[in-house]
Write a protein that holds these residues in place. Structure first.
Motif, PDB file in Angstrom:
ATOM      1  N   GLU A 299       0.950  -0.964  -0.051  1.00 23.62           N
ATOM      2  CA  GLU A 299      -0.040  -0.331   0.553  1.00 23.62           C
ATOM      3  C   GLU A 299       0.829   1.440  -0.230  1.00 23.62           C
ATOM      4  O   GLU A 299       1.872   1.486   0.579  1.00 23.62           O
ATOM      5  CB  GLU A 299      -0.986  -0.473   1.024  1.00 23.62           C
ATOM      6  CG  GLU A 299      -1.431   1.393   1.848  1.00 23.62           C
ATOM      7  CD  GLU A 299      -2.335   1.283   2.836  1.00 23.62           C
ATOM      8  OE1 GLU A 299      -2.654   2.086   3.282  1.00 23.62           O
ATOM      9  OE2 GLU A 299      -2.678   0.556   3.285  1.00 23.62           O
ATOM     10  N   ILE A 300       0.758   2.169  -1.139  1.00 23.29           N
ATOM     11  CA  ILE A 300       1.574   3.332  -1.101  1.00 23.29           C
ATOM     12  C   ILE A 300       0.992   4.646  -0.727  1.00 23.29           C
ATOM     13  O   ILE A 300       0.981   5.955  -0.750  1.00 23.29           O
ATOM     14  CB  ILE A 300       2.376   3.591  -2.209  1.00 23.29           C
ATOM     15  CG1 ILE A 300       1.174   3.743  -3.305  1.00 23.29           C
ATOM     16  CG2 ILE A 300       3.142   2.094  -3.041  1.00 23.29           C
ATOM     17  CD1 ILE A 300       1.429   3.492  -4.707  1.00 23.29           C
ATOM     18  N   ALA A 301      -0.062   4.863  -0.799  1.00 25.16           N
ATOM     19  CA  ALA A 301      -1.548   5.845  -0.637  1.00 25.16           C
ATOM     20  C   ALA A 301      -2.468   5.360  -0.483  1.00 25.16           C
ATOM     21  O   ALA A 301      -3.481   4.633  -1.024  1.00 25.16           O
ATOM     22  CB  ALA A 301      -1.349   6.623  -1.553  1.00 25.16           C
ATOM     23  N   TYR A 302      -2.863   6.666   0.944  1.00 25.72           N
ATOM     24  CA  TYR A 302      -4.652   5.908   0.861  1.00 25.72           C
ATOM     25  C   TYR A 302      -5.327   7.542   0.807  1.00 25.72           C
ATOM     26  O   TYR A 302      -4.990   8.658   1.625  1.00 25.72           O
ATOM     27  CB  TYR A 302      -4.775   5.541   2.515  1.00 25.72           C
ATOM     28  CG  TYR A 302      -5.708   5.986   3.095  1.00 25.72           C
ATOM     29  CD1 TYR A 302      -7.179   5.429   3.566  1.00 25.72           C
ATOM     30  CD2 TYR A 302      -5.595   6.586   4.980  1.00 25.72           C
ATOM     31  CE1 TYR A 302      -8.068   5.504   3.517  1.00 25.72           C
ATOM     32  CE2 TYR A 302      -7.067   7.702   5.249  1.00 25.72           C
ATOM     33  CZ  TYR A 302      -8.156   6.636   5.042  1.00 25.72           C
ATOM     34  OH  TYR A 302      -9.739   6.785   5.467  1.00 25.72           O
ATOM     35  N   ILE A 303      -6.251   7.504   0.685  1.00 23.49           N
ATOM     36  CA  ILE A 303      -7.647   8.640   0.538  1.00 23.49           C
ATOM     37  C   ILE A 303      -8.930   8.561   0.903  1.00 23.49           C
ATOM     38  O   ILE A 303      -9.169   7.932   0.266  1.00 23.49           O
ATOM     39  CB  ILE A 303      -7.162   9.353  -0.984  1.00 23.49           C
ATOM     40  CG1 ILE A 303      -5.852   9.042  -2.027  1.00 23.49           C
ATOM     41  CG2 ILE A 303      -7.485  10.885  -0.691  1.00 23.49           C
ATOM     42  CD1 ILE A 303      -5.519   8.451  -2.242  1.00 23.49           C
ATOM     43  N   SER A 304      -9.015   9.465   2.190  1.00 27.09           N
ATOM     44  CA  SER A 304     -10.720   8.739   2.327  1.00 27.09           C
ATOM     45  C   SER A 304     -11.369  10.167   1.551  1.00 27.09           C
ATOM     46  O   SER A 304     -10.989  10.885   1.544  1.00 27.09           O
ATOM     47  CB  SER A 304     -10.572   9.471   3.446  1.00 27.09           C
ATOM     48  OG  SER A 304     -12.194   9.919   4.057  1.00 27.09           O
ATOM     49  N   PHE A 305     -12.234   9.521   1.066  1.00 34.74           N
ATOM     50  CA  PHE A 305     -13.605  10.076   0.758  1.00 34.74           C
ATOM     51  C   PHE A 305     -14.834   9.971   0.963  1.00 34.74           C
ATOM     52  O   PHE A 305     -16.266   9.483   0.444  1.00 34.74           O
ATOM     53  CB  PHE A 305     -14.179   9.602  -0.804  1.00 34.74           C
ATOM     54  CG  PHE A 305     -12.586  10.600  -1.800  1.00 34.74           C
ATOM     55  CD1 PHE A 305     -12.806  11.195  -1.960  1.00 34.74           C
ATOM     56  CD2 PHE A 305     -11.710   9.324  -2.088  1.00 34.74           C
ATOM     57  CE1 PHE A 305     -11.252  11.438  -3.596  1.00 34.74           C
ATOM     58  CE2 PHE A 305     -10.651   9.806  -2.890  1.00 34.74           C
ATOM     59  CZ  PHE A 305     -10.735  11.036  -3.782  1.00 34.74           C
ATOM     60  N   ASP A 306     -15.123   9.976   2.605  1.00 30.78           N
ATOM     61  CA  ASP A 306     -16.026  10.437   3.584  1.00 30.78           C
ATOM     62  C   ASP A 306     -16.880  11.022   3.105  1.00 30.78           C
ATOM     63  O   ASP A 306     -17.297  11.394   4.524  1.00 30.78           O
ATOM     64  CB  ASP A 306     -15.765   9.357   4.864  1.00 30.78           C
ATOM     65  CG  ASP A 306     -16.634   9.248   5.291  1.00 30.78           C
ATOM     66  OD1 ASP A 306     -17.698   8.207   5.351  1.00 30.78           O
ATOM     67  OD2 ASP A 306     -16.657   9.323   6.802  1.00 30.78           O
ATOM     68  N   ASP A 307     -17.228  11.588   2.109  1.00 29.42           N
ATOM     69  CA  ASP A 307     -18.462  12.635   2.304  1.00 29.42           C
ATOM     70  C   ASP A 307     -19.848  11.433   2.089  1.00 29.42           C
ATOM     71  O   ASP A 307     -20.027  10.134   1.545  1.00 29.42           O
ATOM     72  CB  ASP A 307     -18.507  13.318   0.662  1.00 29.42           C
ATOM     73  CG  ASP A 307     -18.388  12.598  -0.365  1.00 29.42           C
ATOM     74  OD1 ASP A 307     -18.243  10.944  -0.510  1.00 29.42           O
ATOM     75  OD2 ASP A 307     -18.658  13.123  -1.314  1.00 29.42           O
ATOM     76  N   LYS A 308     -20.946  12.884   3.200  1.00 32.90           N
ATOM     77  CA  LYS A 308     -21.933  12.081   3.286  1.00 32.90           C
ATOM     78  C   LYS A 308     -22.104  10.702   3.953  1.00 32.90           C
ATOM     79  O   LYS A 308     -22.732   9.256   3.136  1.00 32.90           O
ATOM     80  CB  LYS A 308     -22.982  12.366   2.188  1.00 32.90           C
ATOM     81  CG  LYS A 308     -23.561  13.598   1.297  1.00 32.90           C
ATOM     82  CD  LYS A 308     -23.750  13.259  -0.394  1.00 32.90           C
ATOM     83  CE  LYS A 308     -23.546  14.910  -0.440  1.00 32.90           C
ATOM     84  NZ  LYS A 308     -24.038  14.617  -1.691  1.00 32.90           N
ATOM     85  N   GLY A 309     -21.026  10.437   4.282  1.00 32.91           N
ATOM     86  CA  GLY A 309     -20.978   9.504   5.650  1.00 32.91           C
ATOM     87  C   GLY A 309     -21.120   7.966   4.561  1.00 32.91           C
ATOM     88  O   GLY A 309     -21.132   7.149   5.246  1.00 32.91           O
ATOM     89  N   SER A 310     -20.533   7.553   3.952  1.00 35.60           N
ATOM     90  CA  SER A 310     -20.211   6.346   2.250  1.00 35.60           C
ATOM     91  C   SER A 310     -19.243   5.684   3.003  1.00 35.60           C
ATOM     92  O   SER A 310     -19.200   4.323   3.128  1.00 35.60           O
ATOM     93  CB  SER A 310     -20.122   6.729   1.322  1.00 35.60           C
ATOM     94  OG  SER A 310     -18.589   7.379   1.500  1.00 35.60           O
TER      95      SER A 310
END
Length: 527
Positions: A299-310
């Motif tokens: 794993e080289i990168a982690y990005i959160s897209f937790d908009d609207k509780g998804s």
């Protein structure tokens, strides 16, 4: 935890220091040895964090103590093997001496476990991090934890057997093996860090890779055959927190270029939030994290897209041997479980739809694009960085070349200039883009010719810089930029600068240099 843990932490760091001497004398193995050193420091950091958590959550530590003790025993065995190999160095060792010992050490550990030293250390680290999550009452993938436990226990059983044989006066060491005895006492090694040589080339190629012995079937139920390089650097263990609006802060510390890309902290220009929310539209895959790990992906990168509780998170994985790149998505199934989705990057194309990027698959003989993943962004900078990182990772994939590239430019961006520059001894195409929606202006250098044509090398957002009368000046075919913050998507790229710190754009023709300055001056007036 007792004093024994502190000794193992110190022992781990001592081994990392000792390996620097090998890296200095073996430049052909510098990347591999750097990976090992990084994993050792990551293990040390995780152990330190776990020690603090046992005081904070003493009751939670009880159920995992047995696992923790076992992994420490296996780790100690492995560290002793490495330390013992140091003792085989001559009084005045040559490069051949270092090389032979490194070969013998790796051969011995490979025979013992069936995989490399780096892979073994990575398993220790991941297992400790999973135990850390258990102690903190975080959501844990227990299947992944069980697979790691099984793998480590298998190694420990082999280590115990060899150690018992030695105690009985037998020898299981192959000729020239790095170990003739094993002890549970730690030691320290004094060494000096060394520099690593840098290969030069006038034409960019994919980062080097070692061939995979045999391709294995992918678990993603596709026809693609699956058959970081991204080691973790010294630092604190991973800790994640919920973020919103596609926060591009990396939760993984490593020395892959993606670390700096996804930790960008420059000025942001907001995008109107239109289009669908972030979500994965593909089919979820069972046990894909375990499969990635077993196939050698990091794993080289982690990005959160937790908009609207998804609960949506995106991970990039790369395999060191061939730079094979995959994207993994995690979304919330319910309060205690998640769904996972995974595909190789070279099966996907990217397109922009309003404030979103869609990663799509081609169907019906390539005539139809079907969205697999939709990601919504709140700034043009985050969108551009993800777009360029995706293209760069895909182009650097040494497994299968993408043919007939159709997504090399971002929709709604207009190219205002294009020219050729000699950039860090490579020929790159330099372009100026202006986004029609946000008005953002940026530079992008890309590979100009060859197998990786149009692959992004770096980009720089210059919207706020062009208004300064002292920001740009031209000297014949060279353009000097006073301040520029590059986001770099390629390993071993070193930005050319003057002694005063100005960035150098060395055009191959004076006309291109003049046209570039003219475009910037027009933008500074009309923007």
């Amino acid at each position: 935890m007792d004093l024994q843990v502190h000794r193992i932490i110190s022992f781990t760091e001592d081994v990392a220091v000792g390996l620097r001497q090998f890296r200095e004398h073996l430049p052909e193995y510098s990347a591999e040895i750097t990976n090992v050193i990084a994993e050792l420091y990551a293990i040390s950091a995780t152990l330190t964090s776990l020690e603090g958590l046992t005081r904070q959550f003493p009751r939670n530590f009880g159920p995992v103590k047995a696992d923790f003790d076992r992994v420490l025993v296996s780790l100690r065995y492995t560290l002793n093997e490495i330390i013992n190999s140091f003792g085989k160095l001559d009084r005045r060792p040559t490069a051949d001496n270092y090389r032979q010992i490194w070969h013998d050490l790796n051969a011995y550990l490979l025979e013992e476990s069936g995989y490399s030293l780096k892979r073994r250390l990575n398993k220790y680290k991941l297992f400790l991090q999973e135990l850390q999550d258990v102690v903190q009452n975080k959501t844990v993938d227990f299947r992944f934890l069980a697979n790691l436990r099984k793998s480590i226990m298998s190694v420990l059983e082999e280590q115990d057997g060899r150690f018992a044989a030695r105690l009985a006066g037998l020898s299981l060491d192959p000729p020239g093996s790095p170990t003739s005895s094993s002890s549970f006492s730690g030691g320290s090694v004094d060494a000096h860090a060394g520099g690593v040589g840098k290969r030069r080339s006038y034409e960019r190629t994919r980062p080097g890779f070692r061939p995979q012995p045999s391709p294995l079937h992918s678990p993603t139920s596709t026809n693609d055959s699956a058959p970081p390089w991204a080691p973790d650097v010294p630092g604190s263990p991973i800790s994640t927190s919920t973020t919103t609006q596609s926060n591009l802060s990396s939760a993984i510390l490593n020395d892959h270029w993606a670390k700096d890309v996804f930790s960008y902290r420059g000025p942001m220009i907001k995008l109107p939030m239109t289009g669908e929310s972030s979500k994965c539209l593909g089919d979820d895959v069972q046990d894909v994290k375990e499969w990635l790990h077993e196939q050698g992906f990091d794993e080289i990168a982690y990005i959160s897209f937790d908009d609207k509780g998804s609960g949506l998170s995106v991970f990039f994985y790369v395999r060191e041997q061939d730079n094979r790149a995959r994207i993994l998505c995690k979304s919330r199934r319910n309060r205690r479980a998640h769904k996972y989705y995974c595909l190789p990057l070279n099966m996907l194309e990217v397109r922009r739809v309003e404030s979103c990027l869609q990663l799509c698959r081609r169907r019906r003989a390539g005539t139809e694009l079907v969205p697999w993943l939709n990601l919504q962004f709140d700034s043009i900078e985050k969108m551009v960085i993800f777009f360029c990182a995706f293209l760069a990772l895909r182009s650097q994939d040494g497994h299968k070349r993408v043919q007939d590239i159709r997504d090399c430019e971002l929709d709604s961006e207009k190219e205002l200039f294009g020219g050729i520059i000699d950039d860090d001894n490579f020929i790159h195409a330099l372009r100026i883009y202006r986004d029609r929606i946000s008005g953002a202006i940026r530079l992008q250098a890309s590979v100009h010719e060859g197998d990786m044509k149009r692959a992004p090398v770096w980009t720089a957002f210059i919207t706020r810089s062009i208004d300064s009368p002292y920001w740009i000046r031209r000297v014949n075919n060279r353009v000097l930029l006073r301040e520029i913050r590059q986001v770099i998507f390629f390993p071993e790229y070193s930005p050319p600068r003057t002694s005063r710190g100005e960035h150098i754009l060395k055009f191959t023709s004076e006309d291109d240099a003049r046209d570039f300055v003219d475009v910037i001056e027009r933008l500074s007036i009309t923007d």
